[in-house]
Design an enzyme around this catalytic site. Structure first.
Site, PDB file in Angstrom:
ATOM      1  N   ARG A   1      11.571  59.718 -52.885  1.00  0.00           N
ATOM      2  CA  ARG A   1      10.909  58.901 -51.844  1.00  0.00           C
ATOM      3  C   ARG A   1      10.990  57.414 -52.198  1.00  0.00           C
ATOM      4  NH1 ARG A   1       7.161  54.955 -51.465  1.00  0.00           N
ATOM      5  NH2 ARG A   1       5.973  55.973 -53.125  1.00  0.00           N
ATOM      6  N   ASP A   2      10.278  56.977 -53.221  1.00  0.00           N
ATOM      7  CA  ASP A   2      10.254  55.542 -53.551  1.00  0.00           C
ATOM      8  C   ASP A   2      11.642  55.094 -54.017  1.00  0.00           C
ATOM      9  OD1 ASP A   2       9.106  53.061 -53.859  1.00  0.00           O
ATOM     10  OD2 ASP A   2       7.592  53.678 -55.298  1.00  0.00           O
TER      11      ASP A   2
ATOM     12  N   HIS B   1       0.989  53.861 -61.028  1.00  0.00           N
ATOM     13  CA  HIS B   1       2.310  53.796 -60.377  1.00  0.00           C
ATOM     14  C   HIS B   1       2.890  52.410 -60.656  1.00  0.00           C
ATOM     15  CE1 HIS B   1       4.928  54.616 -56.696  1.00  0.00           C
ATOM     16  NE2 HIS B   1       5.014  53.304 -56.770  1.00  0.00           N
TER      17      HIS B   1
ATOM     18  N   CYS C   1      10.115  48.687 -52.722  1.00  0.00           N
ATOM     19  CA  CYS C   1       9.559  48.794 -51.375  1.00  0.00           C
ATOM     20  C   CYS C   1      10.257  47.776 -50.492  1.00  0.00           C
ATOM     21  CB  CYS C   1       8.058  48.522 -51.416  1.00  0.00           C
ATOM     22  SG  CYS C   1       7.320  48.483 -49.787  1.00  0.00           S
TER      23      CYS C   1
ATOM     24  N   ASN D   1      11.289  51.408 -59.698  1.00  0.00           N
ATOM     25  CA  ASN D   1      10.114  51.969 -60.371  1.00  0.00           C
ATOM     26  C   ASN D   1      10.409  52.096 -61.861  1.00  0.00           C
ATOM     27  OD1 ASN D   1      10.153  53.089 -57.504  1.00  0.00           O
ATOM     28  ND2 ASN D   1       8.129  53.716 -58.195  1.00  0.00           N
TER      29      ASN D   1
HETATM   30  P1  HMG Z   1       3.872  50.309 -35.815  1.00  0.00           P
HETATM   31  O1  HMG Z   1       5.172  49.827 -35.219  1.00  0.00           O
HETATM   32  O2  HMG Z   1       2.764  49.331 -35.914  1.00  0.00           O
HETATM   33  O3  HMG Z   1       3.305  51.615 -35.145  1.00  0.00           O
HETATM   34  O4  HMG Z   1       4.195  50.931 -37.230  1.00  0.00           O
HETATM   35  P2  HMG Z   1       3.221  52.197 -33.728  1.00  0.00           P
HETATM   36  O5  HMG Z   1       2.177  53.243 -33.818  1.00  0.00           O
HETATM   37  O6  HMG Z   1       3.094  51.107 -32.701  1.00  0.00           O
HETATM   38  O7  HMG Z   1       4.632  52.923 -33.527  1.00  0.00           O
HETATM   39  C1  HMG Z   1       5.859  52.267 -33.271  1.00  0.00           C
HETATM   40  C2  HMG Z   1       6.924  53.321 -33.040  1.00  0.00           C
HETATM   41  O8  HMG Z   1       7.103  54.130 -34.208  1.00  0.00           O
HETATM   42  C3  HMG Z   1       6.578  54.295 -31.921  1.00  0.00           C
HETATM   43  O9  HMG Z   1       7.812  54.721 -31.370  1.00  0.00           O
HETATM   44  C4  HMG Z   1       5.952  55.454 -32.651  1.00  0.00           C
HETATM   45  O10 HMG Z   1       6.035  56.674 -31.952  1.00  0.00           O
HETATM   46  C5  HMG Z   1       6.807  55.500 -33.907  1.00  0.00           C
HETATM   47  P3  HMG Z   1       8.400  54.087 -29.989  1.00  0.00           P
HETATM   48  O11 HMG Z   1       7.303  54.338 -28.976  1.00  0.00           O
HETATM   49  O12 HMG Z   1       8.610  52.616 -30.263  1.00  0.00           O
HETATM   50  O13 HMG Z   1       9.657  54.845 -29.760  1.00  0.00           O
HETATM   51  N1  HMG Z   1       6.079  56.055 -35.046  1.00  0.00           N
HETATM   52  C6  HMG Z   1       6.488  57.092 -35.798  1.00  0.00           C
HETATM   53  N2  HMG Z   1       7.576  57.886 -35.734  1.00  0.00           N
HETATM   54  C7  HMG Z   1       7.670  58.872 -36.638  1.00  0.00           C
HETATM   55  N3  HMG Z   1       6.773  59.070 -37.632  1.00  0.00           N
HETATM   56  C8  HMG Z   1       5.693  58.287 -37.750  1.00  0.00           C
HETATM   57  C9  HMG Z   1       5.520  57.254 -36.792  1.00  0.00           C
HETATM   58  N4  HMG Z   1       4.569  56.323 -36.622  1.00  0.00           N
HETATM   59  C10 HMG Z   1       4.913  55.598 -35.558  1.00  0.00           C
HETATM   60  N5  HMG Z   1       4.823  58.473 -38.715  1.00  0.00           N
HETATM   61  C11 HMG Z   1       3.782  52.362 -39.106  1.00  0.00           C
HETATM   62  C12 HMG Z   1       3.177  51.421 -38.091  1.00  0.00           C
HETATM   63  C13 HMG Z   1       2.737  52.628 -40.171  1.00  0.00           C
HETATM   64  C14 HMG Z   1       4.160  53.650 -38.427  1.00  0.00           C
HETATM   65  C15 HMG Z   1       5.057  51.709 -39.692  1.00  0.00           C
HETATM   66  O14 HMG Z   1       4.774  50.386 -40.075  1.00  0.00           O
HETATM   67  C16 HMG Z   1       5.575  52.470 -40.870  1.00  0.00           C
HETATM   68  O15 HMG Z   1       6.049  53.594 -40.749  1.00  0.00           O
HETATM   69  N6  HMG Z   1       5.530  51.837 -42.067  1.00  0.00           N
HETATM   70  C17 HMG Z   1       5.961  52.492 -43.289  1.00  0.00           C
HETATM   71  C18 HMG Z   1       6.498  51.475 -44.231  1.00  0.00           C
HETATM   72  C19 HMG Z   1       6.932  52.165 -45.495  1.00  0.00           C
HETATM   73  O16 HMG Z   1       7.359  53.309 -45.495  1.00  0.00           O
HETATM   74  N7  HMG Z   1       6.847  51.439 -46.620  1.00  0.00           N
HETATM   75  C20 HMG Z   1       7.244  51.959 -47.890  1.00  0.00           C
HETATM   76  C21 HMG Z   1       6.322  53.026 -48.403  1.00  0.00           C
HETATM   77  S1  HMG Z   1       4.886  52.381 -49.188  1.00  0.00           S
HETATM   78  C22 HMG Z   1       5.442  51.985 -50.790  1.00  0.00           C
HETATM   79  O17 HMG Z   1       6.609  52.030 -51.083  1.00  0.00           O
HETATM   80  C23 HMG Z   1       4.399  51.629 -51.810  1.00  0.00           C
HETATM   81  C24 HMG Z   1       4.129  52.770 -52.808  1.00  0.00           C
HETATM   82  O18 HMG Z   1       5.330  53.171 -53.474  1.00  0.00           O
HETATM   83  C25 HMG Z   1       3.124  52.285 -53.855  1.00  0.00           C
HETATM   84  C26 HMG Z   1       3.511  50.926 -54.450  1.00  0.00           C
HETATM   85  O19 HMG Z   1       4.541  50.844 -55.159  1.00  0.00           O
HETATM   86  O20 HMG Z   1       2.789  49.975 -54.156  1.00  0.00           O
HETATM   87  C27 HMG Z   1       3.537  53.999 -52.096  1.00  0.00           C
HETATM   88 MG    MG Z   2       6.183  52.189 -55.197  1.00  0.00          MG
END
Ligand code: HMG
Ligand code: MG
Length: 300
Positions: free
Chosen positions: A16-17, A208, A241, A250
């Site tokens: 994933r990450d 993490h 990220c 990582n």
């Molecule tokens: P948004 O654009 O504000 O949300 O995104 P929305 O609800 O307005 O949805 C926009 C569109 O996305 C819509 O589709 C939804 O249906 C679709 P449209 O009508 O435009 O065709 N949608 C989805 N589709 C499938 N699955 C879903 C989903 N949600 C909405 N779950 C949202 C908000 C949170 C969804 C978006 O910003 C997002 O997915 N962000 C994820 C970012 C991400 O993955 N970042 C990396 C992971 S975190 C990380 O790496 C940190 C970590 O490792 C710890 C660390 O190191 O700090 C964990």
């Molecule tokens: Mg991370």
């Protein structure tokens, strides 16, 4: 200082990450071959994919196919990120049994990452967590930018404590205190995690680390000295990220396994087999990986 543990749990976040930041699309079959080899190497906790918006992270748009192809592996817990109810519904349909919600201790990062304020994210997560628990899943939480934020700099420890407690009160069983941009030092870990441990039992805290500044292993040692026994890492040191500028990979699982085993702390992971798992991705990307141990085992 706590006595060092005999054994730790490694949560392997490479699929994933590790992969979410890769621009070149990786076939589902290659991801599954990678995960199969991680299981063979002895990893028992594997974050396999992410049910975020495919527009936000196109690399993991095949989340459902990945979960459907996971090996039958008794004793192995597979998990996936779920940022909202839509993601949770996709996760439940896939059959995965553990999900993770993720927010941050910095407003700016939360906004960039999931387009919500911290308070909004907690409002979104409450029904996600309760629905997941009602469906028999377990839930992990992440607090990103727990030490340093790429937009806001140093993060107040009290904020990390507040967000962590709110996640635990919702029903997550563990919170991964995350150094998203890999800038923390052991002093940060002692101070921030030390404050958390005044209120929260150590079993509920995982660490993490990213390794941008080369401090991740030192930070693990600080965590061990505080009594923490769950650490996230990514095979080969892949990762980062897409919404955290400047963040590199990582902490490499190989480097973590080497250090812990050398210290007499059991991981249950076979280092050679783990490096072979990472090579699945290195071969596909045609690139050498950052892990020191992977490089040592793959000279030439
Ligand atoms: P948004 O654009 O504000 O949300 O995104 P929305 O609800 O307005 O949805 C926009 C569109 O996305 C819509 O589709 C939804 O249906 C679709 P449209 O009508 O435009 O065709 N949608 C989805 N589709 C499938 N699955 C879903 C989903 N949600 C909405 N779950 C949202 C908000 C949170 C969804 C978006 O910003 C997002 O997915 N962000 C994820 C970012 C991400 O993955 N970042 C990396 C992971 S975190 C990380 O790496 C940190 C970590 O490792 C710890 C660390 O190191 O700090 C964990
Ligand atoms: Mg991370």
């Amino acid at each position: 200082m706590s006595p060092l543990p005999d054994r730790v749990t490694i949560v392997e976040v490479g699929p994933r990450d590790g992969l979410q930041n890769e621009k070149e699309s990786i076939p589902t079959a290659t991801k599954l071959a990678f995960i199969h080899k991680l299981v063979e190497a002895g990893l028992t906790h594997i974050e396999a994919t992410s049910f975020v918006s495919p527009k936000a992270v196109p690399q993991l748009a095949d989340a459902k196919e990945v979960v459907k192809g996971l090996p039958v592996a008794p004793g192995v817990t597979f998990s996936a990120l779920a940022p909202n109810e839509k993601g949770l519904d996709r996760a439940i349909e896939s059959g995965i049994r553990r999900v993770a919600v993720f927010t941050a201790a910095s407003e700016s990062f939360t906004k960039k990452n999931i387009n919500m304020t911290i308070a909004e994210s907690l409002v979104v997560f409450a029904p996600v967590v309760s629905k997941a628990l009602a469906a028999g899943l377990t839930v992990r939480g992440y607090v990103s930018t727990s030490f340093v934020c790429p937009y806001e700099g140093d993060i107040a420890k009290e904020k990390v404590l507040d967000v962590t407690q709110r996640l635990l009160n919702m029903g997550v069983d563990e919170v991964a205190i995350s150094d998203t941009i890999g800038a923390a030092s052991p002093k940060d870990v002692f101070e921030t995690v030390g404050i958390l441990l005044e209120k929260i039992t150590r079993e509920k805290i995982a660490l993490h680390f990213h390794d941008t500044y080369g401090t991740a292993l030192a930070n693990v040692l600080a965590g061990l000295q505080l009594g923490i026994t769950t650490f996230d890492a990514s095979a080969g040191g892949l990762g980062g990220c897409p919404y955290a500028p400047g963040a590199s990979g990582n902490l490499a699982t190989e480097d973590l396994v080497y250090m812990l085993e050398r210290m007499g702390i059991a991981t249950g992971v076979n280092l050679t087999k783990l490096a072979e798992a990472s090579s699945t991705i290195a071969t596909h990307l045609n690139r050498r990986l950052p892990s020191r141990q992977w490089r040592r085992l793959n000279r030439g």
